[in-house]
Design an enzyme around this catalytic site. Structure first.
Site, PDB file in Angstrom:
ATOM      1  N   LYS A 185       7.832  -1.096  -2.623  1.00 34.43           N
ATOM      2  CA  LYS A 185       7.338  -0.297  -1.497  1.00 34.43           C
ATOM      3  C   LYS A 185       8.506   0.366  -0.756  1.00 34.43           C
ATOM      4  O   LYS A 185       8.495   1.566  -0.469  1.00 34.43           O
ATOM      5  CB  LYS A 185       6.523  -1.190  -0.555  1.00 34.43           C
ATOM      6  CG  LYS A 185       6.143  -0.557   0.766  1.00 34.43           C
ATOM      7  CD  LYS A 185       5.244   0.676   0.580  1.00 34.43           C
ATOM      8  CE  LYS A 185       5.106   1.492   1.846  1.00 34.43           C
ATOM      9  NZ  LYS A 185       4.069   1.097   2.726  1.00 34.43           N
ATOM     10  N   GLU A 194       0.857  -1.202   0.000  1.00 31.26           N
ATOM     11  CA  GLU A 194       0.000   0.000   0.000  1.00 31.26           C
ATOM     12  C   GLU A 194       0.884   1.240   0.000  1.00 31.26           C
ATOM     13  O   GLU A 194       2.027   1.192   0.434  1.00 31.26           O
ATOM     14  CB  GLU A 194      -0.930  -0.006   1.209  1.00 31.26           C
ATOM     15  CG  GLU A 194      -0.254  -0.225   2.555  1.00 31.26           C
ATOM     16  CD  GLU A 194       0.470   0.980   3.082  1.00 31.26           C
ATOM     17  OE1 GLU A 194       0.033   2.099   2.760  1.00 31.26           O
ATOM     18  OE2 GLU A 194       1.460   0.807   3.804  1.00 31.26           O
ATOM     19  N   CYS A 198       6.343   5.084   8.833  1.00 27.41           N
ATOM     20  CA  CYS A 198       6.879   4.401   7.649  1.00 27.41           C
ATOM     21  C   CYS A 198       8.311   4.789   7.295  1.00 27.41           C
ATOM     22  O   CYS A 198       9.190   3.926   7.264  1.00 27.41           O
ATOM     23  CB  CYS A 198       5.971   4.660   6.456  1.00 27.41           C
ATOM     24  SG  CYS A 198       4.401   3.811   6.604  1.00 27.41           S
ATOM     25  N   PHE A 248       7.917  16.785  -1.964  1.00 30.67           N
ATOM     26  CA  PHE A 248       8.863  16.160  -1.030  1.00 30.67           C
ATOM     27  C   PHE A 248      10.244  16.802  -1.079  1.00 30.67           C
ATOM     28  O   PHE A 248      11.271  16.145  -0.984  1.00 30.67           O
ATOM     29  CB  PHE A 248       8.915  14.628  -1.226  1.00 30.67           C
ATOM     30  CG  PHE A 248       7.752  13.984  -0.537  1.00 30.67           C
ATOM     31  CD1 PHE A 248       6.473  14.086  -1.074  1.00 30.67           C
ATOM     32  CD2 PHE A 248       7.900  13.338   0.678  1.00 30.67           C
ATOM     33  CE1 PHE A 248       5.372  13.563  -0.400  1.00 30.67           C
ATOM     34  CE2 PHE A 248       6.806  12.803   1.351  1.00 30.67           C
ATOM     35  CZ  PHE A 248       5.534  12.921   0.801  1.00 30.67           C
ATOM     36  N   GLU A 277      -0.917   8.818   5.755  1.00 28.09           N
ATOM     37  CA  GLU A 277      -1.775   9.102   6.906  1.00 28.09           C
ATOM     38  C   GLU A 277      -2.410  10.474   6.705  1.00 28.09           C
ATOM     39  O   GLU A 277      -1.782  11.391   6.178  1.00 28.09           O
ATOM     40  CB  GLU A 277      -0.959   9.077   8.198  1.00 28.09           C
ATOM     41  CG  GLU A 277      -0.471   7.691   8.518  1.00 28.09           C
ATOM     42  CD  GLU A 277       0.130   7.574   9.912  1.00 28.09           C
ATOM     43  OE1 GLU A 277      -0.196   8.398  10.783  1.00 28.09           O
ATOM     44  OE2 GLU A 277       0.930   6.656  10.105  1.00 28.09           O
ATOM     45  N   LEU A 280      -0.515   4.337   1.153  1.00 25.80           N
ATOM     46  CA  LEU A 280      -1.438   5.293   1.776  1.00 25.80           C
ATOM     47  C   LEU A 280      -0.696   6.292   2.639  1.00 25.80           C
ATOM     48  O   LEU A 280       0.168   5.907   3.434  1.00 25.80           O
ATOM     49  CB  LEU A 280      -2.434   4.535   2.666  1.00 25.80           C
ATOM     50  CG  LEU A 280      -3.157   3.353   2.026  1.00 25.80           C
ATOM     51  CD1 LEU A 280      -3.999   2.628   3.069  1.00 25.80           C
ATOM     52  CD2 LEU A 280      -4.032   3.848   0.881  1.00 25.80           C
ATOM     53  N   LYS A 332       3.127  14.914  11.333  1.00 28.86           N
ATOM     54  CA  LYS A 332       2.736  15.783  10.223  1.00 28.86           C
ATOM     55  C   LYS A 332       1.290  16.194  10.466  1.00 28.86           C
ATOM     56  O   LYS A 332       0.609  15.576  11.310  1.00 28.86           O
ATOM     57  CB  LYS A 332       2.893  15.079   8.878  1.00 28.86           C
ATOM     58  CG  LYS A 332       1.933  13.923   8.681  1.00 28.86           C
ATOM     59  CD  LYS A 332       1.966  13.417   7.255  1.00 28.86           C
ATOM     60  CE  LYS A 332       0.834  12.425   7.021  1.00 28.86           C
ATOM     61  NZ  LYS A 332       0.779  11.926   5.665  1.00 28.86           N
TER      62      LYS A 332
END
Ligand code: UDX
Length: 444
Positions: free
Chosen positions: A201, A145, A257, A246, A149, A147, A318
């Site tokens: 990933k 995934e 992560c 980024f 947050e 995703l 964040k």
């Protein structure tokens, strides 16, 4: 389709609720009884926009149920997702104990027939094969995934890409069918090998973390030469090959992560006698961001930080989440506490759940951003929550004992009128002459 999800953490719950919303019948399983009790009542144990509504409406429509029983989720599922956590272990490799435990229990249950077992967790390359061998089961896939947050539901419904790592064509077809409703926008579907899916990933997170560390290191070069990072970034990012995302400098990356996946990819490289030296460097830069920030604060006060009352805006790693895992804010507060400063912190959501970070026992939690500033010797901005962008700074100044701001997210960089009467330090910009009187060499 009948979907089973093992693990109702962040990833498992979002995955289950989103599949249910697309007319699948989903059973989510977790061994934590209290968590399942809470979820059955439609209460989410963490903060994630849109998730509670989605869970509640799918419970109401009988498309989403919860259980603590592994056999019952297995019985239900045509496709069984494993979404257990893989945090960093003591030696900083991915901690596989939860996954190992689940696989051992699945092995006990016996023949899985043609159920597809999908690894959703971020796992070391080779894990999915290992599971296939342990369970003597060919119907396996890796489906990482991506995703974020705070935007997880949005990301699930409108992904950039869906990655299906499967060596068995029938497994790939089944998963492509399941994901078809999520591919209606611009999303790309990648059908790749299991090992490529697992590695992709780590690669994506590592690349993003490296960019952030590059930006942070560049920001210090800008400061040293009197250039503006914001200007340099605007020029650099306008190159289509580079882009703007980024590349925001600040107090560094955190969360559940990036830090753990950086450790894991470095570890995984070493295991096969390779090196991810750029990742190692990026990690060092990220750690140093904290030290540099604290150094700058410490240096401002001629008599040290002891007994200074420090206001902190933002504790979550964040905005948009209550997650404080590996939050740079927490690391900075720890250092301040070590130097006997008194910390008064505010965050719009991070303190909402009782499972809040243990640091809350050592700091004062303020009920509002203004309250945090009463009699403060300094204000630190750690998380770029929207509510901190338009504060009445004249009011803040009048509340503080000493009007100085250390802005770790450059929120007020462009708001010079709001900063009248403050000493102001942000990251990556020339340090104003009147503020530089105490500046000294920073840690390298
Ligand atoms: C990340 C990935 O983006 C997501 O795809 C993956 O599945 C999980 O990890 P997340 O941890 O939710 O998502 O946060 P993200 O939005 O990526 O931000 C990570 C950290 O980087 C935050 O601490 C953030 O403040 C920091 N960051 C981000 C910067 O310091 N500068 C930037 O320019 C961007």
């Amino acid at each position: 389709m009948n979907i089973g999800i093992i693990g109702t953490g962040y990833v498992g719950l979002v995955t289950g609720a989103c599949f249910a919303a697309k007319d699948n019948t989903v059973v989510c399983m977790d061994s934590a009884t209290d968590k399942i009790d809470t979820l059955q009542r439609g209460v989410i144990p963490f903060s994630e926009p849109e998730l509670a509504t989605l869970v509640q409406s799918n419970i109401a429509q009988n498309r989403l149920t919860f259980t603590t029983s592994l056999p019952s989720v297995v019985r239900h599922a045509e496709i069984l997702f494993i979404a257990a956590g893989t945090p960093a272990s003591l030696d900083r490799a991915a901690d596989m104990s939860s996954i190992d435990n689940i696989i051992a229990q699945l092995a006990h249950i016996g023949d899985m027939g043609q159920k597809v077992i999908v690894m959703k967790s971020t796992v070391p390359m080779g894990t999915t094969y290992k599971i296939s061998q342990q369970l003597r089961h060919d119907y396996v896939a890796s489906n990482p995934e991506f995703l974020r947050e705070g935007r997880a539901v949005h990301d699930f419904f409108a992904p950039d890409r869906i990655v299906i790592g499967a060596d068995n064509p029938s497994v790939a077809t089944t998963l492509a069918r399941l994901y078809a409703p999520f591919l209606e926008g611009d999303a790309q579907l990648f059908q790749v090998s299991i090992l490529s899916a697992e590695l992709s990933k780590y690669a994506a997170n590592a690349m993003l973390a490296v960019r952030i560390s590059f930006a942070n290191e560049l920001a210090h070069l800008c400061e040293a030469y009197g250039a503006s990072f914001a200007e340099v970034k605007a020029v650099m990012g306008s190159d289509m090959r580079i882009g703007h995302q980024f590349l925001s400098c600040g107090i560094g990356y955190g969360g559940s992560c990036f830090p753990k996946d950086m450790h894991a990819i470095i570890h995984l490289a070493r295991a096969v006698e390779q090196e991810m030296s750029i990742c190692s460097a990026a990690q060092r830069v990220n750690d140093r961001q904290i030290d540099r920030f604290v150094h700058r604060i410490r240096n401002y006060f001629a008599d040290g930080l002891k007994n200074k009352r420090i206001a902190v805006w933002g504790v979550a790693f964040k905005p948009g989440t209550d997650d404080t895992r590996s939050s740079p804010s927490v690391a900075i507060m720890r250092q301040l506490l070590d130097e006997k400063a008194m910390v008064v912190a505010h965050d719009p959501v991070a303190f909402a759940h009782s499972s809040g970070d243990p640091i809350t026992q050592h700091i004062t939690v303020a009920t509002s951003a203004y309250d945090a500033c009463v009699d403060a010797d300094a204000l630190l901005i750690h998380t770029e929550w929207d509510e901190y962008r338009d504060m009445d700074m004249a009011r803040v100044r009048n509340m503080m004992r000493r009007p100085v701001i250390f802005d770790g997210r450059n929120l007020y960089r462009e708001k010079s009128t709001a900063l009248d009467g403050f000493d102001y330090f942000c990251i990556g910009e020339p340090i104003a002459a009147e503020c530089s009187h105490t500046a000294s060499r920073e840690p390298t």
